[in-house]
Design a protein around this motif. Structure first.
Motif, PDB file in Angstrom:
ATOM      1  N   UNK A 132      33.346  -9.284  50.707  1.00  0.00           N
ATOM      2  CA  UNK A 132      33.730  -7.875  51.204  1.00  0.00           C
ATOM      3  C   UNK A 132      35.266  -7.606  50.772  1.00  0.00           C
ATOM      4  N   UNK A 133      36.100  -8.476  50.171  1.00  0.00           N
ATOM      5  CA  UNK A 133      37.357  -8.180  49.839  1.00  0.00           C
ATOM      6  C   UNK A 133      37.450  -8.288  48.233  1.00  0.00           C
ATOM      7  N   UNK A 134      36.769  -9.172  47.670  1.00  0.00           N
ATOM      8  CA  UNK A 134      36.609  -9.403  46.450  1.00  0.00           C
ATOM      9  C   UNK A 134      37.891 -10.208  45.661  1.00  0.00           C
ATOM     10  N   UNK A 135      38.616 -11.152  46.752  1.00  0.00           N
ATOM     11  CA  UNK A 135      39.684 -11.809  46.155  1.00  0.00           C
ATOM     12  C   UNK A 135      39.333 -13.396  46.855  1.00  0.00           C
ATOM     13  N   UNK A 136      39.407 -14.198  46.183  1.00  0.00           N
ATOM     14  CA  UNK A 136      39.401 -15.608  46.539  1.00  0.00           C
ATOM     15  C   UNK A 136      40.547 -16.298  46.869  1.00  0.00           C
ATOM     16  N   UNK A 137      41.854 -15.465  46.417  1.00  0.00           N
ATOM     17  CA  UNK A 137      42.968 -16.052  47.003  1.00  0.00           C
ATOM     18  C   UNK A 137      43.109 -15.332  48.371  1.00  0.00           C
ATOM     19  N   UNK A 138      43.106 -14.428  48.654  1.00  0.00           N
ATOM     20  CA  UNK A 138      43.228 -13.723  49.860  1.00  0.00           C
ATOM     21  C   UNK A 138      42.290 -14.255  51.128  1.00  0.00           C
ATOM     22  N   UNK A 139      41.191 -14.556  50.810  1.00  0.00           N
ATOM     23  CA  UNK A 139      40.138 -15.136  51.905  1.00  0.00           C
ATOM     24  C   UNK A 139      40.441 -16.596  52.045  1.00  0.00           C
ATOM     25  N   UNK A 140      40.995 -17.390  51.112  1.00  0.00           N
ATOM     26  CA  UNK A 140      41.359 -18.628  51.195  1.00  0.00           C
ATOM     27  C   UNK A 140      42.594 -18.605  52.020  1.00  0.00           C
ATOM     28  N   UNK A 141      43.588 -17.577  51.872  1.00  0.00           N
ATOM     29  CA  UNK A 141      44.868 -17.793  52.541  1.00  0.00           C
ATOM     30  C   UNK A 141      44.832 -17.167  53.957  1.00  0.00           C
ATOM     31  N   UNK A 142      43.684 -16.449  54.264  1.00  0.00           N
ATOM     32  CA  UNK A 142      43.809 -16.059  55.798  1.00  0.00           C
ATOM     33  C   UNK A 142      42.505 -16.996  56.338  1.00  0.00           C
TER      34      UNK A 142
END
Length: 494
Positions: A132-142
């Protein structure tokens, strides 16, 4: 006048031989294998030592110190946006902690998630958020940080859960049309974005299913016992007293999801989500402005709960490792190792070593399976050397596209292989920014979680197997070969 004369008289730098080209790369491998893995030494000075070796090779070839510094500066400039995102993620995690967003997800996670299904749940949910977000860093960090909190509360295998989070984060990133690396790979090969994503299912699909099977099988034995469930009850009792739950605590997560799906700039979206979390901290958690701001810089700490009358001495021992994280300063270690690694990449780039290695490997790769396997090797060497995912996609992609077409292979085979061996493997290498980020964010070393990030290393194994078996390897006609070479964008519609 003397400067002009020295410029005119300067000898043209030489190209390296294969042995000289391999020297910096092998020195990096040996130093990190022996020092970092064998003796547990810090990676940064080892990488700097390898950088000096690479610089020595460059000087031997005729490059000046200014040339080397210019190359290092150019390499660092390319990743400054990623550095800014790193710092912003630290800001975001600190604000989400003090605002109650991550504690609330942990609380309900401990209430509803069964320990034996924690790893597979982390894999699936993180995958959905990442798509949904297209970001691995963002999903892992949240959501990933929240799952690690649940894992601590349930006394689960932290390396296992971290591997599941990383695998899910990169599956979603890889399969999302919003992902920067997915778009970059498709553009580099001149392949339609959705054709590229669909073609990745040949390797990513089996890798994802394999991950599910392993996590379901191992999950039960890795789960905590009855005593651990009692500990989870104590943790939730403390969290319920320390924080006030409200549906608006999920607003920061909603902002990130919507902003990403609308393809809004990452940093402003994260800052807006952080602001919402800080407002929650002031309104619902009873925190003061000083604590709220401090959490974004130095991270959340339990002493901040004294602001709302909580006796932190009564906190279960796991709570500190559960909540005390985040803040911009928490990302400084990641930035340092990335800075050192990129300095090495800049020095190696000046020697021309990677170009020569690619050329030699292509001379050996005469068949379709050997070409695909050679591509995997080239990409792994490139990402381990440059420590930059974008560069490691574009550089091999540009070099190999014509070779694939001349061998009668559709460029989408190349773009899929680029993703299998770069996008998802970057996080398995401790000295890359991605590896350091995941280790720092999830609180588990790269070496520890890497075996459990099954999707991240099994995709390229499936790529090699399918190449040998001739499965999922799209061929093109001689007419299409001419069309693709003469018109690089022709594959976009093929």
């Amino acid at each position: 006048m003397s400067t002009e004369a020295s410029t005119k008289n300067r000898t043209e730098p030489r190209k390296p031989g294969l042995a000289l080209a391999l020297l910096p790369i092998l020195s990096m491998v040996v130093l990190l294998s022996v020092g970092y893995i064998g003796f547990g030494l810090p990676a940064e000075p080892l990488i700097i030592a390898a950088t000096f070796i690479a610089g020595g090779v460059a000087v031997f070839l005729g490059w000046t110190f200014d040339d080397i510094m210019s190359s290092i500066t150019k390499t660092l400039s390319k990743v400054m946006p990623a550095f800014l995102i790193l710092i912003t993620v630290g800001f975001l995690i600190g604000s989400w902690m003090i605002g109650g967003t991550i504690p609330m997800i942990i609380y309900y996670g401990l209430e509803i998630i069964s320990p034996e299904y924690l790893a597979v749940t982390a894999l699936v949910v993180t995958s959905i958020v990442s798509v949904a977000t297209g970001t691995s860093w963002g999903s892992a960090g949240t959501i990933g940080v929240a799952f690690m909190g649940v894992a601590i509360g349930l006394d689960a295998n932290l390396a296992l859960v971290a591997g599941a989070v990383v695998a899910g984060a990169y599956f979603g990133d890889k399969m999302s049309p919003l992902s920067d690396t997915t778009n970059l790979a498709a553009l580099t090969g001149g392949v339609n974005l959705y054709t590229h994503i669909a073609n990745m299912l040949w390797t990513t699909g089996p890798a994802f299913l394999l991950s599910i099977v392993v996590f379901l099988t191992v999950g039960r034995s890795a789960a905590g016992g009855e005593g651990d469930l009692e500990a989870a009850t104590l943790i939730n009792g403390f969290l319920g007293d320390a924080f006030q739950w409200n549906v608006l605590l999920l607003l920061p997560l909603l902002i990130v999801l919507i902003g990403s799906m609308l393809r809004k700039p990452t940093v402003p979206v994260m800052m807006l989500a952080s602001l919402a979390a800080l407002i929650n901290a002031l309104i619902f958690q009873g925190q003061n402005i000083a604590n709220a701001v401090s959490a974004t810089v130095g991270g959340f700490n339990l002493e901040m709960l004294s602001q709302v009358g909580i006796d932190t001495a009564t906190a279960p021992e796991e709570v500190s490792s559960l909540l005390e994280r985040g803040g911009m300063s928490s990302m400084m270690g990641t930035l340092l190792i990335a800075f050192c690694a990129l300095s090495f990449a800049g020095a190696v780039s000046r020697t021309g070593a990677l170009d020569l290695i690619v050329e030699k490997l292509l001379n050996v790769a005469r068949t379709t399976p050997s070409l695909i396997i050679a591509t995997i090797v080239i990409c792994l060497v490139t990402i381990a050397t440059t420590c930059n995912g974008q560069v490691s996609i574009v550089m091999p992609g540009e070099m190999l596209r014509e070779a694939y077409i001349k061998r009668g292979l559709h460029p989408k085979v190349l773009t899929r292989t680029l993703e299998d061996s770069v996008s998802v493997t970057e996080t398995l290498i401790p000295w890359t920014a991605a590896g350091a980020y995941m280790a720092g964010t999830l609180g588990v070393s790269t070496i520890a979680y890497a075996p459990w990030a099954i999707l991240n290393w099994s995709g390229m194994i499936f790529a090699a197997i399918w190449a040998v078996a001739g499965i999922g390897v799209k061929k093109i006609t001689p007419e299409e070969q001419i069309q693709f070479i003469e018109n690089p964008q022709a594959a976009m519609n093929a």
